[in-house]
Structures are given as C-alpha cells and as structure tokens.
Design a protein around this motif. Structure first.
Motif, PDB file in Angstrom:
ATOM      1  N   SER A 174       0.851  -1.189   0.000  1.00  0.00           N
ATOM      2  CA  SER A 174       0.000   0.000   0.000  1.00  0.00           C
ATOM      3  C   SER A 174       0.887   1.239   0.000  1.00  0.00           C
ATOM      4  O   SER A 174       2.033   1.212   0.460  1.00  0.00           O
ATOM      5  N   LEU A 175       0.334   2.287  -0.577  1.00  0.00           N
ATOM      6  CA  LEU A 175       0.985   3.597  -0.585  1.00  0.00           C
ATOM      7  C   LEU A 175       0.031   4.563   0.079  1.00  0.00           C
ATOM      8  O   LEU A 175      -1.168   4.553  -0.205  1.00  0.00           O
ATOM      9  N   GLU A 176       0.563   5.390   0.947  1.00  0.00           N
ATOM     10  CA  GLU A 176      -0.260   6.445   1.535  1.00  0.00           C
ATOM     11  C   GLU A 176       0.405   7.782   1.231  1.00  0.00           C
ATOM     12  O   GLU A 176       1.534   8.037   1.664  1.00  0.00           O
ATOM     13  N   PHE A 177      -0.296   8.608   0.457  1.00  0.00           N
ATOM     14  CA  PHE A 177       0.187   9.945   0.133  1.00  0.00           C
ATOM     15  C   PHE A 177      -0.469  10.914   1.102  1.00  0.00           C
ATOM     16  O   PHE A 177      -1.698  10.961   1.224  1.00  0.00           O
ATOM     17  N   LYS A 178       0.369  11.664   1.802  1.00  0.00           N
ATOM     18  CA  LYS A 178      -0.119  12.648   2.764  1.00  0.00           C
ATOM     19  C   LYS A 178       0.734  13.894   2.596  1.00  0.00           C
ATOM     20  O   LYS A 178       1.917  13.888   2.974  1.00  0.00           O
ATOM     21  N   GLY A 179       0.170  14.931   1.974  1.00  0.00           N
ATOM     22  CA  GLY A 179       0.956  16.128   1.682  1.00  0.00           C
ATOM     23  C   GLY A 179       2.046  15.789   0.680  1.00  0.00           C
ATOM     24  O   GLY A 179       1.778  15.222  -0.374  1.00  0.00           O
ATOM     25  N   GLN A 180       3.288  16.102   1.040  1.00  0.00           N
ATOM     26  CA  GLN A 180       4.419  15.808   0.161  1.00  0.00           C
ATOM     27  C   GLN A 180       5.154  14.540   0.574  1.00  0.00           C
ATOM     28  O   GLN A 180       6.224  14.240   0.060  1.00  0.00           O
ATOM     29  N   GLU A 181       4.551  13.797   1.497  1.00  0.00           N
ATOM     30  CA  GLU A 181       5.179  12.575   1.998  1.00  0.00           C
ATOM     31  C   GLU A 181       4.431  11.343   1.517  1.00  0.00           C
ATOM     32  O   GLU A 181       3.237  11.402   1.230  1.00  0.00           O
ATOM     33  N   VAL A 182       5.164  10.240   1.437  1.00  0.00           N
ATOM     34  CA  VAL A 182       4.571   8.965   1.058  1.00  0.00           C
ATOM     35  C   VAL A 182       5.061   7.898   2.031  1.00  0.00           C
ATOM     36  O   VAL A 182       6.222   7.914   2.454  1.00  0.00           O
ATOM     37  N   THR A 183       4.153   7.003   2.409  1.00  0.00           N
ATOM     38  CA  THR A 183       4.512   5.851   3.231  1.00  0.00           C
ATOM     39  C   THR A 183       4.249   4.607   2.392  1.00  0.00           C
ATOM     40  O   THR A 183       3.148   4.415   1.874  1.00  0.00           O
ATOM     41  N   ILE A 184       5.280   3.788   2.262  1.00  0.00           N
ATOM     42  CA  ILE A 184       5.188   2.556   1.475  1.00  0.00           C
ATOM     43  C   ILE A 184       5.143   1.395   2.460  1.00  0.00           C
ATOM     44  O   ILE A 184       6.055   1.229   3.279  1.00  0.00           O
ATOM     45  N   GLN A 185       4.082   0.616   2.395  1.00  0.00           N
ATOM     46  CA  GLN A 185       3.933  -0.546   3.271  1.00  0.00           C
ATOM     47  C   GLN A 185       3.909  -1.793   2.415  1.00  0.00           C
ATOM     48  O   GLN A 185       2.974  -2.007   1.637  1.00  0.00           O
ATOM     49  N   ILE A 186       4.971  -2.595   2.519  1.00  0.00           N
ATOM     50  CA  ILE A 186       5.056  -3.865   1.794  1.00  0.00           C
ATOM     51  C   ILE A 186       4.806  -4.964   2.808  1.00  0.00           C
ATOM     52  O   ILE A 186       5.392  -4.962   3.901  1.00  0.00           O
ATOM     53  N   GLN A 187       3.948  -5.908   2.452  1.00  0.00           N
ATOM     54  CA  GLN A 187       3.571  -6.990   3.355  1.00  0.00           C
ATOM     55  C   GLN A 187       4.789  -7.626   4.018  1.00  0.00           C
ATOM     56  O   GLN A 187       5.755  -8.012   3.345  1.00  0.00           O
ATOM     57  N   GLY A 188       4.750  -7.695   5.345  1.00  0.00           N
ATOM     58  CA  GLY A 188       5.801  -8.363   6.102  1.00  0.00           C
ATOM     59  C   GLY A 188       7.042  -7.506   6.339  1.00  0.00           C
ATOM     60  O   GLY A 188       8.026  -8.005   6.887  1.00  0.00           O
ATOM     61  N   GLN A 189       7.028  -6.236   5.944  1.00  0.00           N
ATOM     62  CA  GLN A 189       8.185  -5.359   6.139  1.00  0.00           C
ATOM     63  C   GLN A 189       7.775  -4.108   6.915  1.00  0.00           C
ATOM     64  O   GLN A 189       6.597  -3.748   6.950  1.00  0.00           O
ATOM     65  N   ALA A 190       8.761  -3.481   7.503  1.00  0.00           N
ATOM     66  CA  ALA A 190       8.502  -2.215   8.198  1.00  0.00           C
ATOM     67  C   ALA A 190       8.146  -1.148   7.157  1.00  0.00           C
ATOM     68  O   ALA A 190       8.659  -1.174   6.035  1.00  0.00           O
ATOM     69  N   PRO A 191       7.270  -0.217   7.527  1.00  0.00           N
ATOM     70  CA  PRO A 191       6.904   0.835   6.572  1.00  0.00           C
ATOM     71  C   PRO A 191       8.109   1.709   6.206  1.00  0.00           C
ATOM     72  O   PRO A 191       8.986   1.955   7.026  1.00  0.00           O
ATOM     73  N   LEU A 192       8.140   2.124   4.960  1.00  0.00           N
ATOM     74  CA  LEU A 192       9.182   3.036   4.475  1.00  0.00           C
ATOM     75  C   LEU A 192       8.542   4.409   4.305  1.00  0.00           C
ATOM     76  O   LEU A 192       7.564   4.551   3.576  1.00  0.00           O
ATOM     77  N   LYS A 193       9.073   5.395   4.993  1.00  0.00           N
ATOM     78  CA  LYS A 193       8.547   6.754   4.892  1.00  0.00           C
ATOM     79  C   LYS A 193       9.505   7.580   4.057  1.00  0.00           C
ATOM     80  O   LYS A 193      10.716   7.473   4.197  1.00  0.00           O
TER      81      LYS A 193
END
Length: 177
Positions: free
Chosen positions: A88-107
């Motif tokens: 999943s990708l979450e776009f919030k303002g100018q930031e993005v959080t990438i969540q790949i199954q089984g891994q810590a989120p990448l901000k």
C-alpha cells in the motif's frame, strides 16, 4: 515625373496614399503604422518566468491533491511475472509511506512532474540507513493509480507502462474510507 521634397516636417500637410491631404508621413507613415500595430499584436518572446513557474506549481499541486489518501495493490508485475504482493501507498501532503507486506513501513517524499509524457515521479526514502531514489512514471485515473518504476536504484526511469526486465508495474486501487 514628380519629385518629393526631401525635408518635410511631420506637422506639414502631405499627400497620403489615396491622394488626400492630411498630416503624417504619407505612404511611409501608413506602412510604419501598420508595422507598429503588427508588432503590438504579436506576443514578444516567452511569457514571464513567474507565470510559467506559477502554472507548473499549480499543476503539481493539482496532481498531488488527486493522489492524497491510501492506495492498495490490485496487481504487481515484476520482470514480466505477476506477484502476490500486498503493498500500500499512503500519500499525505508531500510525503509517502510505502507498506510492503511483512516489512517495516518506508517513509519518504515524492516529487511529481505532470508536464512530462508520461507523467514522472521520484520517490525518495531511507532503507536500512541508505537513501534510495526510485525514478518512476505514473498515471492516475479516478480510483486507479499505475506506477511503473525501475527495479533497482540507479537504473533508468521506465518510458512505458510495461513490466520489463528492469522495471516493476504496480496497479493500485484507492482505499475507500
């Protein structure tokens, strides 16, 4: 044969192109007036840099607004093979959080250039203490977002929405609140 008086003042009556008496420069005055009007009617050069910059910034902000929210994968294709990868990708303002199954989120952050064809995006994030920059192309139509990026950092940006040997194509659907 007629001769023209060489020294003439602008306020002296002269013959115009149609033989009427008036004030001005005669035939040359008509041509001069026409040239001045022509020059005034044609834009000179490019628009002011501020206008171009403002337009480009407005386009980026409009695209950024369309991307806001959470997107979940519908399909991921890497090197021509479909993968069962929940991302999943979450776009919030100018930031993005990438969540790949089984891994810590990448901000991280992302930069857009919707003026390119196809539109381009660069996603920058930290992974295990290393800065990663992924050049990508994207397309957003309603609740479907396609992202095609190089498989590894340092590889060139893809030019088409294809999962080639060195690229990943991910199709996301907007997550409903």
């Amino acid at each position: 044969m007629r001769t023209m008086k060489q020294e003439s003042r602008c306020d002296e009556p002269v013959k115009t192109c149609r033989g009427q008496r008036g004030r001005g420069l005669g035939r040359q005055g008509g041509i001069l007036t026409w040239l001045i009007l022509l020059m005034l009617s044609v834009p000179c050069g490019r628009p002011a840099a501020g206008n171009e910059t403002a337009g480009a910034e407005a386009a980026v902000e409009a695209e950024r607004a369309r991307l806001q929210g959470t997107w979940t994968t519908a399909e991921v294709i890497t090197a021509g093979k479909k993968e069962a990868l929940a991302t999943s990708l979450e776009f919030k303002g100018q930031e993005v959080t990438i969540q790949i199954q089984g891994q810590a989120p990448l901000k991280g952050a992302y930069a857009l250039d919707p003026s390119q064809s196809p539109a381009t995006m660069e996603i920058t994030f930290m992974n295990n203490g290393t800065k990663v920059v992924l050049p990508a192309i994207y397309q957003c139509q309603g609740d479907v977002f396609q992202l095609c990026h190089s498989h590894h950092e340092g590889e060139p940006r893809p030019t088409a929405f294809e999962a080639g040997e060195k690229s990943v194509l991910a199709v996301f659907k907007r997550k409903k609140p």
